[in-house]
Every structure is written in C-alpha cells, then in structure tokens.
Write a protein that holds these residues in place. Sequence first.
Motif, PDB file in Angstrom:
ATOM      1  N   HIS A 109       0.822  -1.213   0.000  1.00  0.00           N
ATOM      2  CA  HIS A 109       0.000   0.000   0.000  1.00  0.00           C
ATOM      3  C   HIS A 109       0.860   1.270   0.000  1.00  0.00           C
ATOM      4  O   HIS A 109       0.321   2.377   0.001  1.00  0.00           O
ATOM      5  CB  HIS A 109      -0.950  -0.007   1.200  1.00  0.00           C
ATOM      6  CG  HIS A 109      -1.903  -1.168   1.166  1.00  0.00           C
ATOM      7  ND1 HIS A 109      -2.973  -1.234   0.309  1.00  0.00           N
ATOM      8  CD2 HIS A 109      -1.899  -2.340   1.857  1.00  0.00           C
ATOM      9  CE1 HIS A 109      -3.607  -2.375   0.475  1.00  0.00           C
ATOM     10  NE2 HIS A 109      -2.978  -3.070   1.408  1.00  0.00           N
ATOM     11  N   ALA A 119      -0.861  -2.635  -4.593  1.00  0.00           N
ATOM     12  CA  ALA A 119      -2.218  -3.167  -4.421  1.00  0.00           C
ATOM     13  C   ALA A 119      -3.155  -2.625  -5.490  1.00  0.00           C
ATOM     14  O   ALA A 119      -3.974  -3.368  -6.053  1.00  0.00           O
ATOM     15  CB  ALA A 119      -2.740  -2.829  -3.027  1.00  0.00           C
ATOM     16  N   GLN A 120      -3.039  -1.343  -5.800  1.00  0.00           N
ATOM     17  CA  GLN A 120      -3.889  -0.743  -6.830  1.00  0.00           C
ATOM     18  C   GLN A 120      -3.566  -1.306  -8.210  1.00  0.00           C
ATOM     19  O   GLN A 120      -4.470  -1.619  -8.994  1.00  0.00           O
ATOM     20  CB  GLN A 120      -3.709   0.778  -6.839  1.00  0.00           C
ATOM     21  CG  GLN A 120      -4.259   1.460  -5.602  1.00  0.00           C
ATOM     22  CD  GLN A 120      -3.855   2.924  -5.537  1.00  0.00           C
ATOM     23  OE1 GLN A 120      -2.673   3.257  -5.642  1.00  0.00           O
ATOM     24  NE2 GLN A 120      -4.830   3.793  -5.364  1.00  0.00           N
ATOM     25  N   SER A 122      -2.184  -4.178  -8.889  1.00  0.00           N
ATOM     26  CA  SER A 122      -2.624  -5.563  -8.888  1.00  0.00           C
ATOM     27  C   SER A 122      -4.110  -5.671  -9.191  1.00  0.00           C
ATOM     28  O   SER A 122      -4.540  -6.467 -10.043  1.00  0.00           O
ATOM     29  CB  SER A 122      -2.324  -6.200  -7.523  1.00  0.00           C
ATOM     30  OG  SER A 122      -2.939  -7.459  -7.408  1.00  0.00           O
ATOM     31  N   GLU A 123      -4.898  -4.852  -8.528  1.00  0.00           N
ATOM     32  CA  GLU A 123      -6.351  -4.917  -8.696  1.00  0.00           C
ATOM     33  C   GLU A 123      -6.757  -4.579 -10.127  1.00  0.00           C
ATOM     34  O   GLU A 123      -7.555  -5.291 -10.739  1.00  0.00           O
ATOM     35  CB  GLU A 123      -7.022  -3.966  -7.708  1.00  0.00           C
ATOM     36  CG  GLU A 123      -8.534  -4.019  -7.758  1.00  0.00           C
ATOM     37  CD  GLU A 123      -9.203  -3.140  -6.713  1.00  0.00           C
ATOM     38  OE1 GLU A 123     -10.410  -2.883  -6.854  1.00  0.00           O
ATOM     39  OE2 GLU A 123      -8.517  -2.716  -5.760  1.00  0.00           O
ATOM     40  N   ARG A 124      -6.219  -3.510 -10.689  1.00  0.00           N
ATOM     41  CA  ARG A 124      -6.687  -3.086 -12.009  1.00  0.00           C
ATOM     42  C   ARG A 124      -6.152  -3.970 -13.135  1.00  0.00           C
ATOM     43  O   ARG A 124      -6.874  -4.264 -14.097  1.00  0.00           O
ATOM     44  CB  ARG A 124      -6.391  -1.613 -12.260  1.00  0.00           C
ATOM     45  CG  ARG A 124      -4.960  -1.226 -12.471  1.00  0.00           C
ATOM     46  CD  ARG A 124      -4.844   0.204 -12.982  1.00  0.00           C
ATOM     47  NE  ARG A 124      -3.487   0.702 -12.881  1.00  0.00           N
ATOM     48  CZ  ARG A 124      -2.523   0.412 -13.741  1.00  0.00           C
ATOM     49  NH1 ARG A 124      -2.764  -0.391 -14.760  1.00  0.00           N
ATOM     50  NH2 ARG A 124      -1.314   0.906 -13.586  1.00  0.00           N
ATOM     51  N   THR A 126      -5.123  -7.240 -12.955  1.00  0.00           N
ATOM     52  CA  THR A 126      -5.748  -8.570 -12.927  1.00  0.00           C
ATOM     53  C   THR A 126      -7.223  -8.481 -13.341  1.00  0.00           C
ATOM     54  O   THR A 126      -7.722  -9.383 -14.030  1.00  0.00           O
ATOM     55  CB  THR A 126      -5.622  -9.238 -11.540  1.00  0.00           C
ATOM     56  OG1 THR A 126      -6.174  -8.388 -10.537  1.00  0.00           O
ATOM     57  CG2 THR A 126      -4.173  -9.542 -11.221  1.00  0.00           C
ATOM     58  N   ALA A 127      -7.899  -7.407 -12.982  1.00  0.00           N
ATOM     59  CA  ALA A 127      -9.288  -7.227 -13.425  1.00  0.00           C
ATOM     60  C   ALA A 127      -9.350  -7.123 -14.945  1.00  0.00           C
ATOM     61  O   ALA A 127     -10.242  -7.704 -15.583  1.00  0.00           O
ATOM     62  CB  ALA A 127      -9.898  -5.990 -12.771  1.00  0.00           C
ATOM     63  N   THR A 157       0.438 -11.746  -8.615  1.00  0.00           N
ATOM     64  CA  THR A 157      -0.879 -11.834  -7.985  1.00  0.00           C
ATOM     65  C   THR A 157      -1.582 -13.131  -8.365  1.00  0.00           C
ATOM     66  O   THR A 157      -2.104 -13.849  -7.508  1.00  0.00           O
ATOM     67  CB  THR A 157      -1.751 -10.633  -8.405  1.00  0.00           C
ATOM     68  OG1 THR A 157      -1.090  -9.417  -8.025  1.00  0.00           O
ATOM     69  CG2 THR A 157      -3.118 -10.696  -7.745  1.00  0.00           C
ATOM     70  N   ASN A 161      -0.424 -15.297  -5.578  1.00  0.00           N
ATOM     71  CA  ASN A 161      -1.376 -14.642  -4.683  1.00  0.00           C
ATOM     72  C   ASN A 161      -0.696 -13.595  -3.796  1.00  0.00           C
ATOM     73  O   ASN A 161      -1.047 -13.406  -2.641  1.00  0.00           O
ATOM     74  CB  ASN A 161      -2.123 -15.671  -3.818  1.00  0.00           C
ATOM     75  CG  ASN A 161      -3.389 -15.104  -3.201  1.00  0.00           C
ATOM     76  OD1 ASN A 161      -4.021 -14.232  -3.782  1.00  0.00           O
ATOM     77  ND2 ASN A 161      -3.746 -15.577  -2.022  1.00  0.00           N
TER      78      ASN A 161
END
Length: 196
Positions: A109, A119-120, A122-124, A126-127, A157, A161
């Motif tokens: 973070h 984290a940001q 990773s989220e975008r 992988t989405a 990720t 994981n």
Amino acid sequence: MLLLRHGLIKANVARRWHGSTDSPLTWRGRRQAKRTGRHLRRHHELTAVYSSPLQRCQRTAYFASRHQDLEIQSVDGLKEMSIGEWEDMPFRDLVDRHDFINRMTADIHHAAPAGECLAQVSERVTAALREIDAQHSEDETVLVVSHGVALAVALATLLDNNPARWIDYQFHNCSLTDFELTPAPVVHTYNEYMHL
C-alpha cells in the motif's frame, strides 16, 4: 493469452522510470516489435489484440499484429504503474534516495507521492486480464500488450497470490509469455525473446 511487453524506449536505456509517462518507441524498439510480428504471423493465429493506451504499447501492438488485420483494443487497466511526482526519475535515485523498491515491496500500500501502490496496480491489471479472458473461448489466442511492472504484478498476484512477488518476474522488451488464466492460472512459456 500471449503477454507482450512493449519494445524499447529511451527511458529503458537510460534506466529511468516511465510509468504513466507516454514515451515513443526507439528505432530498436520498432525493430523488436516488427520481428515479434513476423514471429507471431508464422506461429500464432490471433483472435484479438488488447493494449495499454500508452503509445509505446500501441505501436508495439500495431507492428506485432499488423499482418493479422485485427483492431487494437485499448484497455486502461493494462497501463504501467504510475509513480506520480517521481515519474522520469532514474532508478538509482529511486533506490538510493527513496528506497522505493524495497518500501513498496514490503508494503503493497506504499506509493510514491501522487502515485499508485502495488495493491492498486494488482487490482486493475488482474481485473483487466480477467475481463479479457471472459470474452474468449479456450481455443482462441489473444495478444495482450502491456508493461514490465504491470505484467510482473499481474503474474505475482495470479500465480503467487502476492503482488509483492512482482520482483521475481522480469520481462525483456518485446518478450512473449504464453499464459492461461482459466481454469487455473498457468504459464506455459515465460519471457521468450529468441524471436528478436
């Protein structure tokens, strides 16, 4: 999915961080992308091409797929990690003055001023990959053109994981990684660049 890192840019040679900085390919980068295109034409029938909207990826996608007559679909989620106010800073300064790599890896973070954290990213990313995957059947091959850190964070990720493992995944310019997301994430070949 064939994951393709963009071709060479001046910042890669100068060892400067260009995340959200929109940099053109060098002459060598264009040559890498054209050679990738010849390789893909001989060995892969592509169904679709997806790319980060940044020009280094758009031009790489164009040269890599132009023989297959496919529209390049821009996906914001495939953009490189932005480090905000520290964009265009030499890697040496990021390491020596700010201990940035260690700090962001120890705390996913942690972000540069006005930048993104792991984290940001990773989220975008992988989405974006999951959305692309959902649009295609298992017998289709799609080309996904993105950036070194973005791809590294995605694989860390999806396979481990743990976005902090991004440092374990290095991508040469215009390397290809044969990746399958469903039914379970698996890498068939990784960071191949012999075609260059």
